[in-house]
Motif scaffolding. Structure first.
Motif, mmCIF file in Angstrom:
data_model
loop_
_atom_site.group_PDB
_atom_site.id
_atom_site.type_symbol
_atom_site.label_atom_id
_atom_site.label_comp_id
_atom_site.label_asym_id
_atom_site.label_seq_id
_atom_site.Cartn_x
_atom_site.Cartn_y
_atom_site.Cartn_z
ATOM 1 N N VAL A 169 0.345 1.878 68.017
ATOM 2 C CA VAL A 169 -0.010 2.041 66.600
ATOM 3 C C VAL A 169 -1.491 2.408 66.458
ATOM 4 O O VAL A 169 -1.917 2.886 65.417
ATOM 5 N N ILE A 170 -2.272 2.208 67.524
ATOM 6 C CA ILE A 170 -3.681 2.604 67.498
ATOM 7 C C ILE A 170 -3.771 4.089 67.880
ATOM 8 O O ILE A 170 -3.219 4.498 68.897
ATOM 9 N N PRO A 171 -4.454 4.894 67.044
ATOM 10 C CA PRO A 171 -4.514 6.332 67.334
ATOM 11 C C PRO A 171 -5.097 6.599 68.730
ATOM 12 O O PRO A 171 -6.095 5.997 69.111
ATOM 13 N N TYR A 208 -3.942 2.985 78.100
ATOM 14 C CA TYR A 208 -5.146 3.703 77.675
ATOM 15 C C TYR A 208 -5.431 3.523 76.192
ATOM 16 O O TYR A 208 -4.517 3.422 75.368
ATOM 17 N N TYR A 209 -6.745 3.536 75.863
ATOM 18 C CA TYR A 209 -7.206 3.804 74.501
ATOM 19 C C TYR A 209 -7.936 5.141 74.589
ATOM 20 O O TYR A 209 -9.060 5.189 75.098
ATOM 21 N N GLY A 210 -7.318 6.218 74.175
ATOM 22 C CA GLY A 210 -7.929 7.538 74.370
ATOM 23 C C GLY A 210 -8.153 7.774 75.850
ATOM 24 O O GLY A 210 -7.227 7.647 76.661
ATOM 25 N N LEU A 259 0.101 -7.251 76.488
ATOM 26 C CA LEU A 259 1.139 -7.882 75.669
ATOM 27 C C LEU A 259 1.691 -6.885 74.640
ATOM 28 O O LEU A 259 2.902 -6.782 74.457
ATOM 29 N N ARG A 260 0.779 -6.144 74.008
ATOM 30 C CA ARG A 260 1.212 -5.192 72.966
ATOM 31 C C ARG A 260 1.969 -4.002 73.558
ATOM 32 O O ARG A 260 2.692 -3.313 72.828
ATOM 33 N N SER A 261 1.790 -3.762 74.864
ATOM 34 C CA SER A 261 2.559 -2.670 75.480
ATOM 35 C C SER A 261 4.012 -3.083 75.685
ATOM 36 O O SER A 261 4.868 -2.243 75.922
ATOM 37 N N GLY A 289 -6.973 -15.182 81.941
ATOM 38 C CA GLY A 289 -8.010 -14.314 82.479
ATOM 39 C C GLY A 289 -9.158 -14.188 81.499
ATOM 40 O O GLY A 289 -9.006 -14.526 80.322
ATOM 41 N N PRO A 290 -10.304 -13.705 81.978
ATOM 42 C CA PRO A 290 -11.478 -13.646 81.113
ATOM 43 C C PRO A 290 -11.282 -12.677 79.943
ATOM 44 O O PRO A 290 -10.443 -11.787 80.011
ATOM 45 N N SER A 291 -12.065 -12.865 78.914
ATOM 46 C CA SER A 291 -12.000 -12.026 77.729
ATOM 47 C C SER A 291 -12.254 -10.560 78.103
ATOM 48 O O SER A 291 -13.094 -10.260 78.939
ATOM 49 N N GLY A 292 -11.472 -9.676 77.511
ATOM 50 C CA GLY A 292 -11.678 -8.240 77.724
ATOM 51 C C GLY A 292 -10.956 -7.673 78.931
ATOM 52 O O GLY A 292 -11.091 -6.485 79.236
ATOM 53 N N CYS A 293 -10.155 -8.500 79.617
ATOM 54 C CA CYS A 293 -9.501 -7.998 80.828
ATOM 55 C C CYS A 293 -8.143 -7.357 80.524
ATOM 56 O O CYS A 293 -7.458 -6.924 81.441
ATOM 57 N N GLY A 294 -7.762 -7.306 79.255
ATOM 58 C CA GLY A 294 -6.574 -6.531 78.908
ATOM 59 C C GLY A 294 -5.312 -7.328 78.655
ATOM 60 O O GLY A 294 -4.221 -6.753 78.586
ATOM 61 N N LYS A 295 -5.437 -8.646 78.457
ATOM 62 C CA LYS A 295 -4.247 -9.470 78.230
ATOM 63 C C LYS A 295 -3.523 -9.054 76.940
ATOM 64 O O LYS A 295 -2.309 -8.850 76.939
ATOM 65 N N SER A 296 -4.288 -8.945 75.858
ATOM 66 C CA SER A 296 -3.663 -8.569 74.576
ATOM 67 C C SER A 296 -3.111 -7.154 74.643
ATOM 68 O O SER A 296 -2.028 -6.869 74.121
HETATM 69 N N1 LIG Z 1 -8.306 -0.900 69.508
HETATM 70 C C1 LIG Z 1 -9.016 -0.696 70.631
HETATM 71 N N2 LIG Z 1 -9.648 0.485 70.825
HETATM 72 C C2 LIG Z 1 -10.376 0.699 71.960
HETATM 73 N N3 LIG Z 1 -10.519 -0.198 72.947
HETATM 74 C C3 LIG Z 1 -9.906 -1.391 72.790
HETATM 75 C C4 LIG Z 1 -9.137 -1.698 71.636
HETATM 76 N N4 LIG Z 1 -8.653 -2.958 71.753
HETATM 77 C C5 LIG Z 1 -9.110 -3.419 72.948
HETATM 78 N N5 LIG Z 1 -9.864 -2.481 73.570
HETATM 79 C C6 LIG Z 1 -10.539 -2.608 74.864
HETATM 80 O O1 LIG Z 1 -9.557 -2.828 75.873
HETATM 81 C C7 LIG Z 1 -10.028 -3.780 76.815
HETATM 82 C C8 LIG Z 1 -9.073 -4.949 76.887
HETATM 83 O O2 LIG Z 1 -9.100 -5.644 75.644
HETATM 84 P P1 LIG Z 1 -8.076 -6.811 75.270
HETATM 85 O O3 LIG Z 1 -6.718 -6.371 75.646
HETATM 86 O O4 LIG Z 1 -8.329 -7.176 73.869
HETATM 87 O O5 LIG Z 1 -8.562 -7.967 76.260
HETATM 88 P P2 LIG Z 1 -8.226 -9.540 76.237
HETATM 89 O O6 LIG Z 1 -7.079 -9.755 75.310
HETATM 90 O O7 LIG Z 1 -7.916 -9.884 77.654
HETATM 91 O O8 LIG Z 1 -9.471 -10.227 75.772
HETATM 92 C C9 LIG Z 1 -11.452 -4.178 76.372
HETATM 93 O O9 LIG Z 1 -12.381 -3.374 77.073
HETATM 94 C C10 LIG Z 1 -11.434 -3.825 74.905
HETATM 95 O O10 LIG Z 1 -12.730 -3.514 74.447
#
Ligand SMILES: Nc1ncnc2c1ncn2[C@@H]1O[C@H](COP(=O)(O)OP(=O)(O)O)[C@@H](O)[C@H]1O
Ligand SMILES: [Mg+2]
Length: 259
Positions: free
Chosen positions: A56-58, A13-15, A47-49, A37-44
């Motif tokens: 580290v993000i509030p 979750y982000y919030g 990975l950070r989890s 996978g496509p951009s925005g699908c949660g790969k990064s």
């Molecule tokens: N710091 C953040 N705060 C709020 N939402 C975020 C943040 N970083 C990423 N997101 C949201 O989380 C979802 C997944 O993002 P991300 O993990 O960056 O995807 P990917 O790496 O696959 O392109 C997206 O909807 C993105 O907008």
């Protein structure tokens, strides 16, 4: 050193926004796992989890389990700062400390960990890490020069040297080649193949040829639509993903019939 990673029922979750939902996966030690996978699908985000960088993000949090060699990463007694030190991360843009020398960049993580080493030991560690990152011969005569003076590909290998200097259990790489030219990209791919003998590597890449070239297993992430959480659609040996995937969505994505 290399460790296995077991993820179960992980939601991220982000919030209030659930960015990733229901990930179940086991990652073998001494392997390279590619996440596509496509951009925005949660790969990064996923990975950070894996090294507790997500938090580290509030307002950011996870539900579910990440277990590394039997240890619950999110257990009450686990210090996230320790986790981040043990599980190295390399980012999209090479980020050496710009005013620090090449030498000091390599040992920056070791210094942060509070390790007290003699000069001779440090010299050895710097050489070993730079050799490990296939950078030693290129920089051995200018170790005292700033890291920012290197080319992009060299800077990325310097960041890899910094990450492996602490002998991490797991190495996470988020599109490590996307800012690099093809020659530097191949150098990093060769390097990954060597590092796989010692580390468990998870790499996010938008380059499917790269995923096919370097990885042992591939995970395909996708999302149902805007505002919906991403999920792991398929996780299989790379060969299977690219020749005979189980899911139609995977096949559509890898064959470019997407969206
Ligand atoms: N710091 C953040 N705060 C709020 N939402 C975020 C943040 N970083 C990423 N997101 C949201 O989380 C979802 C997944 O993002 P991300 O993990 O960056 O995807 P990917 O790496 O696959 O392109 C997206 O909807 C993105 O907008
Ligand atoms: Mg990303």
């Amino acid at each position: 050193m290399a460790k296995r990673i077991d993820v179960s029922d992980l939601d991220i979750y982000y919030g209030n926004f659930k960015a990733v939902e229901g990930v179940n996966v086991s990652i073998e030690p001494r392997s390279i796992t590619a996440l596509i996978g496509p951009s925005g699908c949660g790969k990064s985000t996923f990975l950070r989890s894996l090294n507790r960088m997500h938090e580290v993000i509030p307002g950011a949090r996870v539900e579910g389990k990440v277990v590394i060699d039997g240890q619950d990463l999110y257990g009450a007694d686990v210090d996230p700062v320790d986790v981040r030190r043990q599980i190295g991360m390399v980012f999209q843009r090479p980020n050496p400390f710009p005013t620090m020398s090449i030498y000091d960049n390599v040992i920056a993580g070791v210094r942060l960990n509070g390790g007290k080493m003699r000069k001779g030991e440090l010299d050895e560690l710097v050489e070993k890490s730079l050799r490990g990152a296939n950078l030693w011969t290129e920089v051995k005569d200018r170790l005292d020069r700033p890291g920012s003076g290197l080319s992009g590909g060299q800077q990325q290998r310097l960041c890899i040297a910094r990450a492996i200097a602490v002998e991490p259990e797991v190495l996470l790489m988020d599109e490590p080649c996307s800012a690099l030219d093809p020659i530097s990209t191949l150098a990093i791919e060769d390097l990954m193949a060597e590092l796989k003998e010692r580390f468990t590597i998870v790499i996010v890449t938008h380059n499917m040829q790269q995923a096919a070239r370097v990885s042992t297993s591939t995970g395909f992430f996708n999302l149902g639509g805007v505002g919906q959480p991403g999920h792991l659609v398929e996780f299989n040996p790379t060969e299977k993903i690219f020749s005979n995937p189980e899911e139609k969505a995977t096949e559509d994505y890898i064959s470019g019939r997407f969206g």
